[in-house]
Scaffold this motif. Structure first.
Motif, short mmCIF file in Angstrom:
data_model
loop_
_atom_site.label_atom_id
_atom_site.label_comp_id
_atom_site.label_asym_id
_atom_site.label_seq_id
_atom_site.Cartn_x
_atom_site.Cartn_y
_atom_site.Cartn_z
N GLU A 195 -6.33 75.27 111.28
CA GLU A 195 -7.17 75.12 110.09
C GLU A 195 -6.36 75.34 108.81
N ARG A 196 -5.38 76.23 108.85
CA ARG A 196 -4.64 76.58 107.65
C ARG A 196 -3.43 75.68 107.40
N CYS A 197 -2.61 75.48 108.41
CA CYS A 197 -1.34 74.76 108.17
C CYS A 197 -1.36 73.32 108.66
N GLY A 198 -2.35 72.95 109.46
CA GLY A 198 -2.45 71.58 109.95
C GLY A 198 -1.52 71.24 111.10
N MET A 199 -0.80 72.22 111.62
CA MET A 199 0.09 71.96 112.76
C MET A 199 -0.70 72.03 114.07
N ALA A 251 -8.99 82.37 116.55
CA ALA A 251 -10.10 81.55 116.09
C ALA A 251 -11.22 82.44 115.59
N TYR A 252 -12.14 81.83 114.86
CA TYR A 252 -13.38 82.53 114.54
C TYR A 252 -14.51 81.54 114.37
N TRP A 253 -15.72 82.06 114.48
CA TRP A 253 -16.94 81.30 114.22
C TRP A 253 -17.48 81.74 112.88
N THR A 254 -17.90 80.79 112.07
CA THR A 254 -18.60 81.13 110.83
C THR A 254 -20.05 81.43 111.17
N GLU A 255 -20.74 82.07 110.25
CA GLU A 255 -22.18 82.33 110.44
C GLU A 255 -22.94 81.02 110.60
N GLY A 256 -22.41 79.94 110.01
CA GLY A 256 -23.05 78.63 110.13
C GLY A 256 -22.74 77.92 111.43
N GLY A 257 -21.97 78.55 112.32
CA GLY A 257 -21.68 77.96 113.62
C GLY A 257 -20.48 77.03 113.65
N GLU A 258 -19.65 77.06 112.62
CA GLU A 258 -18.45 76.22 112.61
C GLU A 258 -17.27 77.02 113.17
N ARG A 292 -13.27 77.79 113.49
CA ARG A 292 -12.00 77.70 112.78
C ARG A 292 -10.93 78.11 113.78
N ARG A 293 -9.90 77.27 113.93
CA ARG A 293 -8.85 77.50 114.93
C ARG A 293 -7.51 77.61 114.24
N PHE A 294 -6.64 78.48 114.80
CA PHE A 294 -5.35 78.77 114.16
C PHE A 294 -4.24 78.88 115.20
N ASP A 295 -3.03 78.51 114.79
CA ASP A 295 -1.89 78.58 115.70
C ASP A 295 -1.20 79.94 115.67
N ASP A 296 -1.59 80.81 114.76
CA ASP A 296 -0.94 82.11 114.57
C ASP A 296 -2.01 83.08 114.08
N ILE A 297 -2.05 84.27 114.62
CA ILE A 297 -3.01 85.28 114.17
C ILE A 297 -2.87 85.51 112.67
N GLY A 298 -1.64 85.55 112.20
CA GLY A 298 -1.40 85.72 110.77
C GLY A 298 -1.96 84.58 109.94
N GLY A 299 -1.93 83.38 110.48
CA GLY A 299 -2.52 82.24 109.78
C GLY A 299 -4.02 82.41 109.61
N MET A 300 -4.67 82.95 110.65
CA MET A 300 -6.10 83.22 110.56
C MET A 300 -6.36 84.28 109.48
N LEU A 301 -5.56 85.34 109.48
CA LEU A 301 -5.74 86.40 108.48
C LEU A 301 -5.53 85.88 107.06
N ALA A 302 -4.53 85.02 106.89
CA ALA A 302 -4.26 84.44 105.57
C ALA A 302 -5.42 83.54 105.13
N TYR A 303 -5.93 82.75 106.06
CA TYR A 303 -7.05 81.86 105.76
C TYR A 303 -8.26 82.68 105.32
N ILE A 304 -8.51 83.76 106.02
CA ILE A 304 -9.63 84.64 105.68
C ILE A 304 -9.44 85.21 104.28
N SER A 305 -8.20 85.58 103.92
CA SER A 305 -7.92 86.11 102.59
C SER A 305 -8.11 85.06 101.50
N GLU A 306 -7.86 83.81 101.85
CA GLU A 306 -7.91 82.72 100.87
C GLU A 306 -9.29 82.08 100.73
N GLU A 307 -10.08 82.14 101.78
CA GLU A 307 -11.40 81.49 101.79
C GLU A 307 -12.49 82.55 101.88
#
Length: 160
Positions: free
Chosen positions: A40-44, A54-61, A63-78
C-alpha cells in the motif's frame, strides 16, 4: 426495447446485490497473494511472508505491506481508523495480531524496505535474536506506534 430494459434491470440488480456482500472479517488477517499483491505504501510486490504486515480499516478495507516498518510509516502518514493490525511471526511465518507480538528492531536485519523490524509471537524468541548484540531493541507494538515512524532511520535513533 423490452429486452434492453430487462438487461439494464438485471445489470443494476447484480450491481446493487454485489454491494450487499459480507462485511470484512477483521478478526482474521487479510489475505495476501505473495508475488502478486502490492504494498500500500511503496507499490512494490509483496514477496517475503515473514516481513509482511496488514491491517483492516474500520470500514472493512484491507491495507497490505511488504515491511512492518512500511505499515507503521503508512499509519503515521495517513489518518485511518483501524479495526485490527496483523504481522507475521518471524519464526514460523504465521499471522499474529500486531498488539500481541514482540518486535526486534535491528538496523542490520535486511527487510524489504530497510526498516529492520521482525515480529515474534514468543518473547523468548525475540530475546534470542537480540541476545548479545549491541544496538538491538525489543519493544511492544504500542511503543512502535508512538514513534511516528516514516523512514528507517527513525527506528534506529535513541528512543529509550
Amino acid at each position: 426495447m423490452k429486452r434492453q430494459a430487462m438487461i439494464l434491470f438485471v445489470t443494476l440488480s447484480l450491481f446493487l446485490l454485489s454491494g450487499c456482500g459480507q462485511a470484512a472479517d477483521t478478526d482474521n488477517p487479510p489475505e495476501i497473494a505473495y508475488g502478486q499483491d502490492v504494498c500500500e505504501r511503496c507499490g512494490m510486490i509483496i514477496s517475503e511472508e515473514k516481513f509482511a504486515a496488514a491491517y483492516w480499516t474500520e470500514g472493512g478495507e484491507a491495507r497490505r505491506f511488504d515491511d512492518i516498518g512500511g505499515m507503521l510509516a503508512y499509519i503515521s502518514e495517513e489518518s485511518e481508523d483501524v479495526a485490527s493490525y496483523w504481522v507475521h511471526d518471524f519464526a514460523n511465518g504465521e499471522w499474529i495480531r500486531a498488539e500481541e507480538a514482540y518486535y526486534v528492531l535491528d538496523s542490520q536485519l535486511m527487510t524489504p524496505m530497510g526498516f529492520g523490524i521482525a515480529a515474534f509471537a514468543d518473547e523468548e524468541q525475540a530475546q534470542a535474536l537480540a541476545h548479545g548484540q549491541e544496538g538491538i531493541m525489543i519493544m511492544p507494538f504500542a511503543k512502535l506506534l508512538d514513534m511516528n515512524i516514516t523512514m528507517p532511520k527513525d527506528l534506529h535513533e535513541d528512543h529509550s
